[in-house]
Design a protein around this motif. Structure first.
Motif, short mmCIF file in Angstrom:
data_model
loop_
_atom_site.label_atom_id
_atom_site.label_comp_id
_atom_site.label_asym_id
_atom_site.label_seq_id
_atom_site.Cartn_x
_atom_site.Cartn_y
_atom_site.Cartn_z
N PRO A 135 20.21 22.29 26.68
CA PRO A 135 20.96 23.54 26.78
C PRO A 135 20.73 24.26 28.10
O PRO A 135 21.66 24.84 28.67
N ALA A 136 19.48 24.21 28.60
CA ALA A 136 19.18 24.88 29.88
C ALA A 136 19.95 24.23 31.02
O ALA A 136 20.56 24.91 31.86
N ASP A 137 19.95 22.89 31.04
CA ASP A 137 20.69 22.19 32.10
C ASP A 137 22.20 22.38 31.93
O ASP A 137 22.94 22.44 32.92
N THR A 138 22.65 22.47 30.69
CA THR A 138 24.08 22.69 30.44
C THR A 138 24.51 24.05 30.95
O THR A 138 25.54 24.18 31.64
N ALA A 139 23.74 25.07 30.63
CA ALA A 139 24.07 26.41 31.10
C ALA A 139 24.06 26.48 32.62
O ALA A 139 24.94 27.10 33.24
N LYS A 140 23.08 25.84 33.22
CA LYS A 140 22.97 25.85 34.69
C LYS A 140 24.15 25.13 35.32
O LYS A 140 24.72 25.60 36.32
N ALA A 141 24.56 23.99 34.74
CA ALA A 141 25.67 23.22 35.29
C ALA A 141 26.99 23.98 35.15
O ALA A 141 27.82 23.98 36.07
N ILE A 142 27.18 24.64 34.01
CA ILE A 142 28.40 25.43 33.84
C ILE A 142 28.43 26.56 34.87
O ILE A 142 29.46 26.83 35.49
N GLN A 143 27.29 27.22 35.04
CA GLN A 143 27.23 28.32 36.02
C GLN A 143 27.53 27.83 37.43
O GLN A 143 28.30 28.46 38.16
N THR A 144 26.96 26.69 37.80
CA THR A 144 27.17 26.15 39.15
C THR A 144 28.65 25.81 39.38
O THR A 144 29.23 26.16 40.41
N LYS A 145 29.24 25.12 38.41
CA LYS A 145 30.66 24.77 38.55
C LYS A 145 31.55 26.01 38.55
O LYS A 145 32.49 26.11 39.36
N ALA A 146 31.26 26.95 37.66
CA ALA A 146 32.09 28.16 37.58
C ALA A 146 31.99 28.97 38.89
O ALA A 146 32.98 29.48 39.39
N ALA A 147 30.78 29.07 39.42
CA ALA A 147 30.59 29.82 40.66
C ALA A 147 31.34 29.17 41.81
O ALA A 147 31.88 29.88 42.69
N SER A 148 31.38 27.84 41.82
CA SER A 148 32.10 27.17 42.91
C SER A 148 33.61 27.36 42.78
O SER A 148 34.34 27.38 43.79
#
Length: 430
Positions: free
Chosen positions: A412-425
């Motif tokens: 879940p931690a990596d999932t949240a981080k990946a979503i945040q990274t993609k969304a920010a880009s």
């Protein structure tokens, strides 16, 4: 697996921005073009509507709407409502092309996730004084707001509940539907171990639209998609991780499966193979159609379980007036009439679309239904994603990471981080 979309693609709405839209966005808004933009409507005049009011509406709504607006024309003899039905699949591109060519109708039904895009293109007229928005469900009313400004009104709504087999719940020793996260997990476990189900609950393991099922758990844990000003995404938070962890636990505990055939939710429910799922009001009819009179009394629903809150997803369709309309005053009078509780109750009888006005739920056609009032209660605590231009792209990124979490065990931690990274880009588009 079941894809959490509405009967007529109300919520997913438009796909990622079309080339036409992007080109238009790059040209800037009308107030930047050197041309004088039409003035926003600040109030609605007294007196009846007059002249021709052109309207676009999608799917079966477009086909049924003339039956409703005939009464509006009788009350406003000088007005004529001209409705053009549009297929959902063609609607988004038709709107964006019309925005470019400035050939929009006076008013239209639009998917809730299109609001940010169309407002950003300066196509929508702000909701004027004289439209009372206090009677709408709050979550539905929020879908009309972009950057703090309301554009249009919620026309009809839907939200999600947990469906369950009453007979199998009794067999599993469940006499009262759960109200919290622990209770839902325990019920899914009992359905599998005591009622003979293959899986306790059908949850979508990623794929298109899975965010609509995942986000309610994240919202219930206190998460948000963006900051209040909708400028920054906030996916990578402890609250988001808590919602994702709970969702993933159903798969790791084998209470939900990643191996179920797609679009077989009704069949799995009727057979008892998977006796719970999360969906909207249209699924009651779909299940009944498949299972017949035998299954109908065994269909039960309950509100989403509570963590900090018991928040579900709200979708549906809004009614807007376009800024370039040549008959805005009369168009807004039509929108106001469509927002009347009696009109909304009549529309439900014609279409089975649930009213956005809370008082319309007092009509016997809704109040006497064994399931619908529970949807009304859930609508008191239901949210939609922020009305931002880029939401469809962000949602696709979200769905992809959820799939990795459910099927491949991504944390879940990596999932949240990946979503945040993609969304920010991608950015909010604001």
């Amino acid at each position: 697996m079941f894809t959490q979309t509405t009967r007529r693609r109300l919520v997913i709405g438009g796909a990622a921005l079309t080339a036409t839209t992007l080109a238009l966005a790059g040209c800037g808004r009308s107030d930047d073009s050197g041309q004088s933009a039409p003035q926003a409507t600040t109030s609605i005049s007294d007196g009846p509507a007059t002249g021709e009011i052109t309207v676009w509406a999608m799917g079966t709504e477009g086909e049924n709407l003339p039956k409703l607006t005939a009464a509006f024309e009788q009350a406003n003899p000088g007005a004529k409502v001209k409705i053009t039905p549009i297929p959902w699949d063609a609607a988004h591109s038709k709107f964006t092309t019309a925005i470019t060519a400035q050939t929009l109708p006076d008013a239209a039904m639009v998917g809730t996730t299109w609001m940010g895009e169309f407002a950003d293109l300066d196509a929508l007229d702000p909701t004027p004084a004289g439209i009372d928005t206090s009677g709408f469900f709050a979550g539905a009313n929020e879908t009309t707001k972009v950057g703090g400004t309301s554009y249009g009104v919620p026309w009809y709504v839907e939200t999600r509940l947990v469906y369950y087999r009453k007979d199998l719940a009794a067999k599993a020793g469940i006499t009262t539907p759960p109200t919290d996260w622990d209770g839902l997990k325990a019920m899914a476990k009992a359905m599998k171990e005591k009622a003979g189900a293959k899986y306790g609950i059908n949850l979508q393991p990623g794929g298109t639209g899975s965010w609509q099922t995942v986000m309610p758990f994240a919202w219930s844990a206190g998460a948000n998609i963006t900051t209040d000003d909708q400028k920054t995404f906030t996916f990578d938070t402890p609250e988001m991780q808590e919602g994702l962890k709970y969702y993933q636990s159903f798969f790791t505990d084998k209470l939900a499966g990643t191996d179920l055939p797609a679009n077989q939710t009704e069949a799995q429910f009727v057979s008892g193979e998977v006796p719970m799922f999360i969906s909207g009001p249209w699924m009651a009819g779909s299940v009944t159609k498949l299972g017949g009179d035998k299954i109908k009394p065994n269909i039960g629903v309950f509100q989403l379980p509570k963590n900090k809150t018991a928040t579900s997803f709200v979708g549906g369709s809004n009614f807007v007036v376009f800024k370039n309309s040549k008959n805005k005053d009369s168009a807004w009078k039509l929108v106001k009439w469509l927002s009347d509780a009696k009109t909304q109750a009549q529309w439900f009888k014609l279409s089975t679309d649930l009213p956005a006005v809370k008082s319309a739920w007092e009509d016997p056609s809704i109040a006497s239904d064994p399931l619908l009032p529970v949807f009304g209660k859930q609508l008191e605590d239901a949210k939609a994603p922020p009305a931002i231009v880029s939401w469809e792209q962000v949602a696709a990124a979200f769905d992809a990471e959820v799939e990795k979490m459910a099927k491949s065990g991504q944390s879940p931690a990596d999932t949240a981080k990946a979503i945040q990274t993609k969304a920010a880009s991608i950015g909010t588009g604001g």
